[in-house]
Design a protein around this motif. Structure first.
Motif, PDB file in Angstrom:
ATOM      1  N   UNK A  81       0.838  -1.200   0.000  1.00 40.00           N
ATOM      2  CA  UNK A  81       0.000   0.000   0.000  1.00 40.00           C
ATOM      3  C   UNK A  81       0.872   1.247   0.000  1.00 40.00           C
ATOM      4  N   UNK A  82       0.218   2.411  -0.138  1.00 40.13           N
ATOM      5  CA  UNK A  82       0.938   3.677  -0.125  1.00 40.13           C
ATOM      6  C   UNK A  82       1.388   3.980   1.304  1.00 40.13           C
ATOM      7  N   UNK A  83       2.707   3.919   1.534  1.00 36.27           N
ATOM      8  CA  UNK A  83       3.224   4.226   2.874  1.00 36.27           C
ATOM      9  C   UNK A  83       3.812   5.642   2.902  1.00 36.27           C
ATOM     10  N   UNK A  84       3.376   6.447   1.915  1.00 36.11           N
ATOM     11  CA  UNK A  84       3.793   7.856   1.843  1.00 36.11           C
ATOM     12  C   UNK A  84       5.312   8.013   1.810  1.00 36.11           C
ATOM     13  N   UNK A  85       5.963   7.078   1.100  1.00 37.16           N
ATOM     14  CA  UNK A  85       7.405   7.222   0.906  1.00 37.16           C
ATOM     15  C   UNK A  85       8.276   6.490   1.910  1.00 37.16           C
ATOM     16  N   UNK A  86       7.659   5.774   2.843  1.00 38.80           N
ATOM     17  CA  UNK A  86       8.440   4.880   3.712  1.00 38.80           C
ATOM     18  C   UNK A  86       8.557   3.568   2.941  1.00 38.80           C
ATOM     19  N   UNK A  87       9.778   3.079   2.723  1.00 39.54           N
ATOM     20  CA  UNK A  87       9.962   1.882   1.890  1.00 39.54           C
ATOM     21  C   UNK A  87       9.115   0.696   2.353  1.00 39.54           C
ATOM     22  N   UNK A  88       9.195   0.420   3.640  1.00 41.62           N
ATOM     23  CA  UNK A  88       8.464  -0.730   4.158  1.00 41.62           C
ATOM     24  C   UNK A  88       8.793  -0.942   5.617  1.00 41.62           C
ATOM     25  N   UNK A  89       8.069  -1.823   6.257  1.00 42.93           N
ATOM     26  CA  UNK A  89       8.374  -2.185   7.646  1.00 42.93           C
ATOM     27  C   UNK A  89       7.786  -3.553   7.931  1.00 42.93           C
ATOM     28  N   UNK A  90       8.181  -4.125   9.054  1.00 47.52           N
ATOM     29  CA  UNK A  90       7.620  -5.415   9.431  1.00 47.52           C
ATOM     30  C   UNK A  90       7.266  -5.412  10.911  1.00 47.52           C
ATOM     31  N   UNK A  91       6.270  -6.198  11.266  1.00 50.91           N
ATOM     32  CA  UNK A  91       5.809  -6.265  12.662  1.00 50.91           C
ATOM     33  C   UNK A  91       5.547  -7.713  13.036  1.00 50.91           C
ATOM     34  N   UNK A  92       5.646  -7.973  14.324  1.00 55.70           N
ATOM     35  CA  UNK A  92       5.386  -9.322  14.819  1.00 55.70           C
ATOM     36  C   UNK A  92       4.320  -9.233  15.900  1.00 55.70           C
ATOM     37  N   UNK A  93       3.316 -10.097  15.800  1.00 54.33           N
ATOM     38  CA  UNK A  93       2.280 -10.128  16.826  1.00 54.33           C
ATOM     39  C   UNK A  93       2.593 -11.254  17.804  1.00 54.33           C
ATOM     40  N   UNK A  94       2.870 -10.870  19.032  1.00 52.02           N
ATOM     41  CA  UNK A  94       3.309 -11.842  20.029  1.00 52.02           C
ATOM     42  C   UNK A  94       2.259 -12.916  20.324  1.00 52.02           C
ATOM     43  N   UNK A  95       0.981 -12.525  20.271  1.00 55.14           N
ATOM     44  CA  UNK A  95      -0.083 -13.483  20.605  1.00 55.14           C
ATOM     45  C   UNK A  95      -0.263 -14.526  19.510  1.00 55.14           C
ATOM     46  N   UNK A  96      -0.422 -14.043  18.270  1.00 52.38           N
ATOM     47  CA  UNK A  96      -0.663 -14.993  17.173  1.00 52.38           C
ATOM     48  C   UNK A  96       0.645 -15.550  16.609  1.00 52.38           C
ATOM     49  N   UNK A  97       1.791 -14.940  16.968  1.00 52.33           N
ATOM     50  CA  UNK A  97       3.115 -15.290  16.436  1.00 52.33           C
ATOM     51  C   UNK A  97       3.205 -15.085  14.922  1.00 52.33           C
ATOM     52  N   UNK A  98       2.359 -14.189  14.397  1.00 45.60           N
ATOM     53  CA  UNK A  98       2.377 -13.937  12.949  1.00 45.60           C
ATOM     54  C   UNK A  98       3.064 -12.613  12.639  1.00 45.60           C
ATOM     55  N   UNK A  99       3.543 -12.535  11.395  1.00 46.61           N
ATOM     56  CA  UNK A  99       4.237 -11.326  10.948  1.00 46.61           C
ATOM     57  C   UNK A  99       3.418 -10.603   9.892  1.00 46.61           C
ATOM     58  N   UNK A 100       3.518  -9.288   9.892  1.00 50.27           N
ATOM     59  CA  UNK A 100       2.975  -8.490   8.793  1.00 50.27           C
ATOM     60  C   UNK A 100       4.143  -7.688   8.220  1.00 50.27           C
ATOM     61  N   UNK A 101       4.307  -7.784   6.895  1.00 49.53           N
ATOM     62  CA  UNK A 101       5.312  -6.979   6.211  1.00 49.53           C
ATOM     63  C   UNK A 101       4.563  -6.016   5.300  1.00 49.53           C
ATOM     64  N   UNK A 102       4.809  -4.735   5.458  1.00 49.13           N
ATOM     65  CA  UNK A 102       4.153  -3.735   4.612  1.00 49.13           C
ATOM     66  C   UNK A 102       5.182  -3.133   3.662  1.00 49.13           C
ATOM     67  N   UNK A 103       4.794  -3.001   2.405  1.00 42.38           N
ATOM     68  CA  UNK A 103       5.689  -2.484   1.365  1.00 42.38           C
ATOM     69  C   UNK A 103       4.970  -1.327   0.651  1.00 42.38           C
ATOM     70  N   UNK A 104       5.687  -0.222   0.451  1.00 43.42           N
ATOM     71  CA  UNK A 104       5.115   0.890  -0.312  1.00 43.42           C
ATOM     72  C   UNK A 104       5.207   0.554  -1.805  1.00 43.42           C
ATOM     73  N   UNK A 105       4.042   0.301  -2.426  1.00 46.20           N
ATOM     74  CA  UNK A 105       4.042  -0.072  -3.851  1.00 46.20           C
ATOM     75  C   UNK A 105       3.594   1.092  -4.726  1.00 46.20           C
ATOM     76  N   UNK A 106       3.579   2.297  -4.152  1.00 46.53           N
ATOM     77  CA  UNK A 106       3.125   3.466  -4.914  1.00 46.53           C
ATOM     78  C   UNK A 106       4.292   4.396  -5.244  1.00 46.53           C
TER      79      UNK A 106
END
Ligand code: ZN
Length: 193
Positions: free
Chosen positions: A48-73
């Motif tokens: 998605x549009x991260x307004x010029x931030x290349x990307x970031x990643x997060x980890x959810x401690x409860x579900x143990x899942x990761x989300x990686x967000x990438x600026x594709x705009x």
């Protein structure tokens, strides 16, 4: 070996470990990051549009899942690709969990080293080193900046330029063997000309 060097080498060996785990066709360049993600159902990639931030990643401690967000705009595809590989570096190197106390500089440099090795494997880099930049950038689907950074890294860590002088000079046909084009050629049983 200092902490930075240790972590850079660890990042490179983690990328090599992944190369070893995926199928042979998947190891050919250009590396398709989807081929790695399909083995990791715990990672969700959001573009998605991260307004010029290349990307970031997060980890959810409860579900143990990761989300990686990438600026594709705001960035072109080769840069998005490197950013995704870099964020996967943070995930595979456990920068959100076990190694979260590493200093930020080491984390970023290690994620870059991981992404570099993942998309531009050292062994294949030696074989393509003498080809024109245009061919190389297309073969790996990377940006010129990423390629230059990678060469600088390989020079510092592995004395790259001196090693390639001693490498056998491969022909274009030889190099094709390391690319995904080779499976296409084999599939249709085409003559290489
Ligand atoms: Zn990072």
């Amino acid at each position: 070996m200092n902490t930075l060097e240790y972590n850079l080498k660890y990042a490179v060996s983690m990328a090599n470990y992944i190369h070893g785990k995926i199928k042979y066709e998947e190891q050919l360049i250009p590396i398709d990051l989807e081929d790695i993600l399909k083995y990791r159902q715990d990672i969700t990639v959001v573009k998605q549009d991260l307004l010029g931030l290349d990307g970031f990643s997060m980890h959810d401690r409860d579900s143990k899942k990761y989300v990686v967000a990438i600026d594709n705009v705001n960035f072109d595809l080769t840069r998005q690709r490197f950013t995704l590989a870099h964020e996967l570096g943070h995930v595979f190197l456990k920068h959100h969990t076990k190694n979260k106390n590493l200093n930020a500089y080491i984390k970023e440099k290690s994620a870059d080293a991981f992404a570099g090795e993942l998309l531009m494997p050292k062994d294949i880099m030696y074989k393509t080193a003498k080809f024109l930049a245009n061919y190389i950038l297309n073969a790996y689907e990377i940006s010129y900046t990423a390629y230059e950074m990678r060469r600088r890294f390989l020079n510092k860590m592995y004395d790259f330029d001196n090693v390639i002088e001693n490498e056998k000079i491969l022909t274009f046909e030889d190099v094709i063997e390391y690319t995904k084009h080779s499976s296409l050629l084999n599939k249709y049983n085409l003559e290489k000309v």
